[in-house]
Scaffold this motif. Structure first.
Motif, PDB file in Angstrom:
ATOM      1  N   PHE A 117       0.826  -1.202   0.000  1.00 19.68           N
ATOM      2  CA  PHE A 117       0.000   0.000   0.000  1.00 19.68           C
ATOM      3  C   PHE A 117       0.862   1.255   0.000  1.00 19.68           C
ATOM      4  CE2 PHE A 117      -3.466  -2.773   0.659  1.00 19.68           C
ATOM      5  CZ  PHE A 117      -4.646  -2.053   0.529  1.00 19.68           C
ATOM      6  N   VAL A 118       1.948   1.231   0.765  1.00 20.72           N
ATOM      7  CA  VAL A 118       2.852   2.381   0.788  1.00 20.72           C
ATOM      8  C   VAL A 118       3.374   2.657  -0.613  1.00 20.72           C
ATOM      9  CG1 VAL A 118       5.012   3.303   1.707  1.00 20.72           C
ATOM     10  CG2 VAL A 118       3.503   1.973   3.201  1.00 20.72           C
ATOM     11  N   ASP A 119       3.812   1.625  -1.305  1.00 25.22           N
ATOM     12  CA  ASP A 119       4.332   1.786  -2.660  1.00 25.22           C
ATOM     13  C   ASP A 119       3.242   2.261  -3.614  1.00 25.22           C
ATOM     14  OD1 ASP A 119       6.838   0.966  -1.834  1.00 25.22           O
ATOM     15  OD2 ASP A 119       6.592  -1.098  -2.526  1.00 25.22           O
ATOM     16  N   ALA A 120       2.038   1.695  -3.485  1.00 29.86           N
ATOM     17  CA  ALA A 120       0.951   2.031  -4.407  1.00 29.86           C
ATOM     18  C   ALA A 120       0.556   3.501  -4.285  1.00 29.86           C
ATOM     19  CB  ALA A 120      -0.256   1.134  -4.133  1.00 29.86           C
ATOM     20  N   TYR A 121       0.439   3.992  -3.065  1.00 22.15           N
ATOM     21  CA  TYR A 121       0.033   5.385  -2.887  1.00 22.15           C
ATOM     22  C   TYR A 121       1.175   6.351  -3.189  1.00 22.15           C
ATOM     23  CZ  TYR A 121      -4.588   4.151  -1.360  1.00 22.15           C
ATOM     24  OH  TYR A 121      -5.890   3.682  -1.346  1.00 22.15           O
ATOM     25  N   THR A 122       2.404   5.897  -3.029  1.00 26.72           N
ATOM     26  CA  THR A 122       3.530   6.729  -3.446  1.00 26.72           C
ATOM     27  C   THR A 122       3.515   6.914  -4.951  1.00 26.72           C
ATOM     28  OG1 THR A 122       4.860   6.023  -1.550  1.00 26.72           O
ATOM     29  CG2 THR A 122       6.033   6.956  -3.424  1.00 26.72           C
ATOM     30  N   ARG A 123       3.206   5.843  -5.700  1.00 29.93           N
ATOM     31  CA  ARG A 123       3.084   5.982  -7.154  1.00 29.93           C
ATOM     32  C   ARG A 123       1.964   6.955  -7.515  1.00 29.93           C
ATOM     33  NH1 ARG A 123       3.784   0.270  -6.965  1.00 29.93           N
ATOM     34  NH2 ARG A 123       1.552  -0.067  -7.297  1.00 29.93           N
ATOM     35  N   LEU A 124       0.849   6.876  -6.790  1.00 32.23           N
ATOM     36  CA  LEU A 124      -0.270   7.777  -7.053  1.00 32.23           C
ATOM     37  C   LEU A 124       0.116   9.221  -6.723  1.00 32.23           C
ATOM     38  CD1 LEU A 124      -3.077   7.028  -8.147  1.00 32.23           C
ATOM     39  CD2 LEU A 124      -3.927   7.116  -5.800  1.00 32.23           C
ATOM     40  N   HIS A 125       0.917   9.392  -5.687  1.00 34.34           N
ATOM     41  CA  HIS A 125       1.421  10.722  -5.322  1.00 34.34           C
ATOM     42  C   HIS A 125       2.308  11.281  -6.428  1.00 34.34           C
ATOM     43  CE1 HIS A 125       3.256  13.940  -2.991  1.00 34.34           C
ATOM     44  NE2 HIS A 125       4.451  13.390  -3.191  1.00 34.34           N
ATOM     45  N   GLU A 126       3.164  10.451  -6.972  1.00 37.68           N
ATOM     46  CA  GLU A 126       4.076  10.898  -8.026  1.00 37.68           C
ATOM     47  C   GLU A 126       3.332  11.328  -9.284  1.00 37.68           C
ATOM     48  OE1 GLU A 126       6.517   7.446  -8.283  1.00 37.68           O
ATOM     49  OE2 GLU A 126       7.800   8.038  -6.585  1.00 37.68           O
ATOM     50  N   LEU A 127       2.121  10.809  -9.473  1.00 38.79           N
ATOM     51  CA  LEU A 127       1.280  11.215 -10.605  1.00 38.79           C
ATOM     52  C   LEU A 127       0.436  12.445 -10.278  1.00 38.79           C
ATOM     53  CD1 LEU A 127       0.035   7.700 -11.806  1.00 38.79           C
ATOM     54  CD2 LEU A 127       1.696   9.189 -12.958  1.00 38.79           C
ATOM     55  N   GLY A 128       0.457  12.884  -9.014  1.00 37.61           N
ATOM     56  CA  GLY A 128      -0.263  14.089  -8.632  1.00 37.61           C
ATOM     57  C   GLY A 128      -1.624  13.881  -8.022  1.00 37.61           C
ATOM     58  N   TRP A 129      -1.999  12.628  -7.701  1.00 40.43           N
ATOM     59  CA  TRP A 129      -3.343  12.350  -7.181  1.00 40.43           C
ATOM     60  C   TRP A 129      -3.378  12.188  -5.668  1.00 40.43           C
ATOM     61  CZ3 TRP A 129      -7.097  13.013 -10.636  1.00 40.43           C
ATOM     62  CH2 TRP A 129      -6.825  12.822 -11.990  1.00 40.43           C
ATOM     63  N   ALA A 130      -2.338  11.706  -5.066  1.00 41.37           N
ATOM     64  CA  ALA A 130      -2.312  11.469  -3.623  1.00 41.37           C
ATOM     65  C   ALA A 130      -1.487  12.557  -2.941  1.00 41.37           C
ATOM     66  CB  ALA A 130      -1.739  10.088  -3.308  1.00 41.37           C
ATOM     67  N   HIS A 131      -1.939  12.966  -1.761  1.00 41.09           N
ATOM     68  CA  HIS A 131      -1.322  14.103  -1.075  1.00 41.09           C
ATOM     69  C   HIS A 131      -1.204  13.838   0.416  1.00 41.09           C
ATOM     70  CE1 HIS A 131      -1.816  16.572  -4.700  1.00 41.09           C
ATOM     71  NE2 HIS A 131      -2.982  15.951  -4.815  1.00 41.09           N
ATOM     72  N   SER A 132      -0.272  14.543   1.030  1.00 41.45           N
ATOM     73  CA  SER A 132      -0.086  14.447   2.474  1.00 41.45           C
ATOM     74  C   SER A 132      -0.113  15.831   3.096  1.00 41.45           C
ATOM     75  CB  SER A 132       1.257  13.771   2.795  1.00 41.45           C
ATOM     76  OG  SER A 132       2.347  14.522   2.266  1.00 41.45           O
ATOM     77  N   VAL A 133      -0.559  15.878   4.334  1.00 42.84           N
ATOM     78  CA  VAL A 133      -0.438  17.071   5.172  1.00 42.84           C
ATOM     79  C   VAL A 133       0.512  16.715   6.302  1.00 42.84           C
ATOM     80  CG1 VAL A 133      -1.632  18.704   6.682  1.00 42.84           C
ATOM     81  CG2 VAL A 133      -2.767  17.867   4.608  1.00 42.84           C
ATOM     82  N   GLU A 134       1.569  17.504   6.473  1.00 42.31           N
ATOM     83  CA  GLU A 134       2.566  17.237   7.494  1.00 42.31           C
ATOM     84  C   GLU A 134       2.441  18.272   8.617  1.00 42.31           C
ATOM     85  OE1 GLU A 134       3.587  16.210   3.468  1.00 42.31           O
ATOM     86  OE2 GLU A 134       3.961  18.224   4.285  1.00 42.31           O
ATOM     87  N   VAL A 135       2.535  17.808   9.839  1.00 40.71           N
ATOM     88  CA  VAL A 135       2.495  18.686  11.007  1.00 40.71           C
ATOM     89  C   VAL A 135       3.804  18.500  11.761  1.00 40.71           C
ATOM     90  CG1 VAL A 135       1.272  19.274  13.133  1.00 40.71           C
ATOM     91  CG2 VAL A 135      -0.014  18.510  11.133  1.00 40.71           C
TER      92      VAL A 135
END
Length: 239
Positions: A117-135
């Protein structure tokens, strides 16, 4: 990271949330975690979670009934939370994989995020669809969340905190950005509305209502969540 996002190849799998039995959260099992499959699922109101121990094994596709959502204008920010917002530094998309891996911490109770799952969502992030909010606090990552943004939908996947209120701060910042233009079609999906999320304004919608709201949200323009914004919060209810 590209904006607008890059559309991946289409999925060969057929997914359909509308056929789900009312009240049943699990809709289907199988398929894969390729970017095209994940995007197709979110556009249909589904999200993945493994069916085996700690999230391993066959992928299950879920559509909670009822569904936890935060519509535009529903966020509640208590005075006590407003007082602590300034104690943290908040950013978007500066440490995506680190946030996902923190959410996947194997010591967490109820963990389900596997390395796949970590790898899958990282790929989605690299395409611009998945995002994170960091605190962060004093430069240290102490909380955050991640999810998928499609049109006017932000589908939250998981959050974590290592300091009190850090995950709440992440949610406030997410809603601030996702709902910044006030478009009533926009929707933040939190999957299941926990007591913690209800206190912050999350509502529970029957699946049929959620799918109607999802269709409207997908018609809204894509939001650049990492864009610079004014410091003010969007309209919220103070309780």
């Amino acid at each position: 990271m590209p904006f607008p996002p890059v559309e991946p190849p289409e999925t060969p799998w057929q997914l359909d949330a509308a056929r789900a039995t009312p009240g049943d959260d699990l809709v289907a099992a199988g398929a894969d975690l390729e970017p095209g499959t994940l995007l197709a699922a979110y556009r249909l109101g589904l999200f993945p979670m493994g069916l085996g121990r700690d999230g391993h094994g066959t992928v299950g596709w879920w559509s909670p009934d009822p569904r936890g959502v935060v519509p535009v204008g529903a966020l509640r920010v208590r005075p006590s939370l407003r007082k602590v917002l300034g104690r943290f530094e908040v950013s978007v998309d500066t440490a995506f994989r680190e946030v996902v891996e923190a959410c996947a911490d194997p010591s967490r109770e109820g963990r389900w995020i596997t390395p796949e799952f970590v790898d899958a969502y990282t790929r989605l992030h690299e395409l611009g669809w998945a995002h994170s909010v960091e605190v962060r606090q004093d430069g240290e990552l102490v909380g955050g969340l991640y999810g998928v943004s499609v049109g006017g939908l932000f589908a939250g996947e998981s959050m974590f905190h290592r300091a009190r209120d850090a995950s709440k701060v992440a949610l406030v910042e997410l809603v601030r950005r996702a709902h910044a233009d006030g478009d009533p079609r926009r929707l933040v999906d939190v999957q299941w509305a926990t007591d913690h999320l209800r206190r912050m304004g999350a509502q529970e919608w029957p699946r049929a209502q959620y799918l109607e709201g999802l269709a409207r949200a997908l018609e809204a323009p894509q939001v650049d969540l990492a864009a610079d914004l004014a410091a003010d919060l969007p309209p919220t209810r103070t309780v």
